[in-house]
Design a protein around this motif. Structure first.
Motif, short mmCIF file in Angstrom:
data_model
loop_
_atom_site.label_atom_id
_atom_site.label_comp_id
_atom_site.label_asym_id
_atom_site.label_seq_id
_atom_site.Cartn_x
_atom_site.Cartn_y
_atom_site.Cartn_z
N ALA A 264 2.07 -4.68 -11.69
CA ALA A 264 0.79 -3.98 -11.68
C ALA A 264 0.81 -2.81 -10.71
O ALA A 264 1.44 -2.87 -9.65
N ASP A 265 0.12 -1.73 -11.07
CA ASP A 265 -0.29 -0.70 -10.10
C ASP A 265 -1.68 -1.08 -9.63
O ASP A 265 -2.63 -1.09 -10.41
N LEU A 266 -1.82 -1.45 -8.36
CA LEU A 266 -3.14 -1.81 -7.84
C LEU A 266 -4.08 -0.61 -7.89
O LEU A 266 -3.64 0.54 -7.96
N ARG A 267 -5.38 -0.87 -7.86
CA ARG A 267 -6.35 0.23 -7.93
C ARG A 267 -6.06 1.26 -6.84
O ARG A 267 -5.67 0.93 -5.72
N MET B 73 -1.22 12.56 2.61
CA MET B 73 -0.40 11.37 2.51
C MET B 73 0.99 11.57 3.11
O MET B 73 1.58 10.63 3.65
N ALA B 74 1.53 12.77 3.01
CA ALA B 74 2.88 13.01 3.53
C ALA B 74 2.98 12.74 5.02
O ALA B 74 4.07 12.48 5.54
N SER B 75 1.84 12.79 5.72
CA SER B 75 1.85 12.55 7.17
C SER B 75 2.25 11.12 7.52
O SER B 75 2.61 10.83 8.67
N LEU B 76 2.22 10.23 6.53
CA LEU B 76 2.60 8.83 6.76
C LEU B 76 4.09 8.58 6.58
O LEU B 76 4.57 7.49 6.91
N HIS B 77 4.82 9.55 6.09
CA HIS B 77 6.20 9.32 5.64
C HIS B 77 7.08 8.71 6.73
O HIS B 77 7.67 7.64 6.55
N ASP B 78 7.17 9.36 7.86
CA ASP B 78 8.10 8.90 8.89
C ASP B 78 7.68 7.53 9.45
O ASP B 78 8.53 6.67 9.71
N LEU B 79 6.38 7.34 9.62
CA LEU B 79 5.89 6.05 10.10
C LEU B 79 6.26 4.94 9.13
O LEU B 79 6.75 3.87 9.54
N ILE C 191 0.83 -1.20 0.00
CA ILE C 191 0.00 0.00 0.00
C ILE C 191 0.87 1.25 0.00
O ILE C 191 1.93 1.30 0.63
N ALA C 192 0.43 2.26 -0.76
CA ALA C 192 1.10 3.56 -0.90
C ALA C 192 2.40 3.47 -1.68
O ALA C 192 3.22 4.39 -1.63
N TYR C 193 2.59 2.38 -2.43
CA TYR C 193 3.69 2.26 -3.38
C TYR C 193 3.09 2.03 -4.75
O TYR C 193 1.90 2.23 -4.97
N THR D 185 0.26 9.02 -4.29
CA THR D 185 -0.92 8.19 -4.04
C THR D 185 -2.06 9.08 -3.56
O THR D 185 -1.89 9.89 -2.65
N SER D 186 -3.23 8.93 -4.16
CA SER D 186 -4.35 9.77 -3.76
C SER D 186 -4.88 9.34 -2.41
O SER D 186 -4.84 8.16 -2.04
N VAL D 187 -5.40 10.30 -1.66
CA VAL D 187 -6.02 9.99 -0.38
C VAL D 187 -7.17 9.01 -0.58
O VAL D 187 -7.33 8.04 0.18
N GLU D 188 -7.98 9.24 -1.61
CA GLU D 188 -9.13 8.37 -1.86
C GLU D 188 -8.69 6.93 -2.15
O GLU D 188 -9.29 5.97 -1.66
N GLY D 189 -7.62 6.77 -2.93
CA GLY D 189 -7.12 5.44 -3.23
C GLY D 189 -6.57 4.75 -1.99
O GLY D 189 -6.82 3.56 -1.77
N TYR D 190 -5.85 5.51 -1.18
CA TYR D 190 -5.29 4.93 0.05
C TYR D 190 -6.41 4.53 1.01
O TYR D 190 -6.39 3.42 1.57
N VAL D 191 -7.37 5.40 1.19
CA VAL D 191 -8.48 5.12 2.10
C VAL D 191 -9.28 3.90 1.62
O VAL D 191 -9.68 3.05 2.42
N GLY D 192 -9.49 3.81 0.30
CA GLY D 192 -10.20 2.65 -0.23
C GLY D 192 -9.49 1.35 0.09
O GLY D 192 -10.12 0.35 0.43
N CYS D 193 -8.15 1.37 -0.01
CA CYS D 193 -7.38 0.16 0.31
C CYS D 193 -7.36 -0.10 1.81
O CYS D 193 -7.33 -1.27 2.23
N CYS D 194 -7.38 0.95 2.63
CA CYS D 194 -7.51 0.75 4.08
C CYS D 194 -8.81 0.02 4.40
O CYS D 194 -8.84 -0.87 5.26
N ASP D 195 -9.88 0.39 3.70
CA ASP D 195 -11.16 -0.31 3.90
C ASP D 195 -11.03 -1.79 3.56
O ASP D 195 -11.57 -2.65 4.27
#
Length: 258
Positions: free
Chosen positions: A46-49, A137-143, A23-25, A171-181
């Protein structure tokens, strides 16, 4: 939910191998490993959805829908079957693919991944969703850097980490959130015995996100699965230890059926 037409790159010729990233790559996560993988297989990256150059449909996503995306991608390349190599989120999609499309997978590699995050899983991914919605998304960088790469790799290869982290802010916020779901619903442990594909499970000895114990559950649940642990690797083992990762996967895919 209709399958998404995934963006993908193809390298090499021969038996097809579909590779699915964390995720996020995006497909570039595999670049260092691919240099040691050889060109005797067709590596389909592949680039996942929700990631890279693939579409970002409205969420929520599901692992099953993401597996269907991969099946449609194989159709586009003209392959009835392929080997499947997935890391982290890609490994979760790989489990869904093997369960949902058993006749389309030859051999399966599940690396740095899990079949379940347990009762705390939903809360973990809901917190990630909240963070990126409020702070981007940048807020995830250090983690992500601290969890995905070992301390020694962070100290010795800051330039490689900078390259690895480029897809994060793209990575779009919407794409990341969708994958979190999708990840929040991860619950395949009881279904693992139904996976028929010959399977290799790979763990990193220093992976805090999907530790060796999670890999052991996968290897124990999938009939005749093998477990390999890459010493000194954290979560992004294919990027941090590309030579070791490529050797493990290559030997596994080349080993004749017994």
């Amino acid at each position: 939910m209709n399958a998404v037409a995934l963006h993908a790159q193809s390298h090499g010729t021969g038996a097809p191998v579909l590779l699915a990233h964390a995720i996020a790559y995006d497909h570039r996560m595999w670049t260092p490993m691919l240099e040691h993988f050889g060109s005797q297989r067709q590596a389909i990256l592949a680039d996942l959805r929700g990631h890279g150059q693939s579409p970002v449909p409205p969420g929520p996503y599901s692992l099953e829908a993401m597996a269907d995306d991969c099946a449609a991608l194989l159709d586009r390349f003209g392959h009835a079957r392929a080997d499947f190599v997935g890391l982290s989120l890609g490994g979760m999609v790989g489990q869904a693919f093997a369960l949902r499309h058993p006749d389309r997978v030859n051999r399966l590699v599940l690396s740095n991944t899990s079949s379940s995050y347990g009762p705390q899983g939903r809360g973990l991914w809901e917190a990630r969703k909240k963070l990126v919605r409020e702070s981007g998304m940048a807020s995830l960088h250090d983690l992500m850097v601290s969890r995905n790469f070992s301390e020694s790799f962070r100290l010795e290869h800051p330039e490689k980490i900078a390259v690895a982290m480029k897809p994060l802010t793209a990575t779009s916020v919407e794409g990341y959130v969708g994958c979190c779901d999708a990840i929040a619903e991860l619950d395949y442990t009881a279904s693992l015995p139904r996976i028929r594909a010959r399977t290799l499970v790979i763990a990193g000895s220093l992976d805090p996100g999907t530790p060796v114990a999670m890999a052991e559950i996968l290897a124990a649940g999938i009939p005749d699965a093998k477990l390999a642990v890459i010493d000194g690797a954290a979560h992004l083992s294919a990027y941090e230890k590309p030579v070791e990762y490529a050797a493990l996967v290559g030997r596994f895919l080349d080993t004749p059926e017994s």
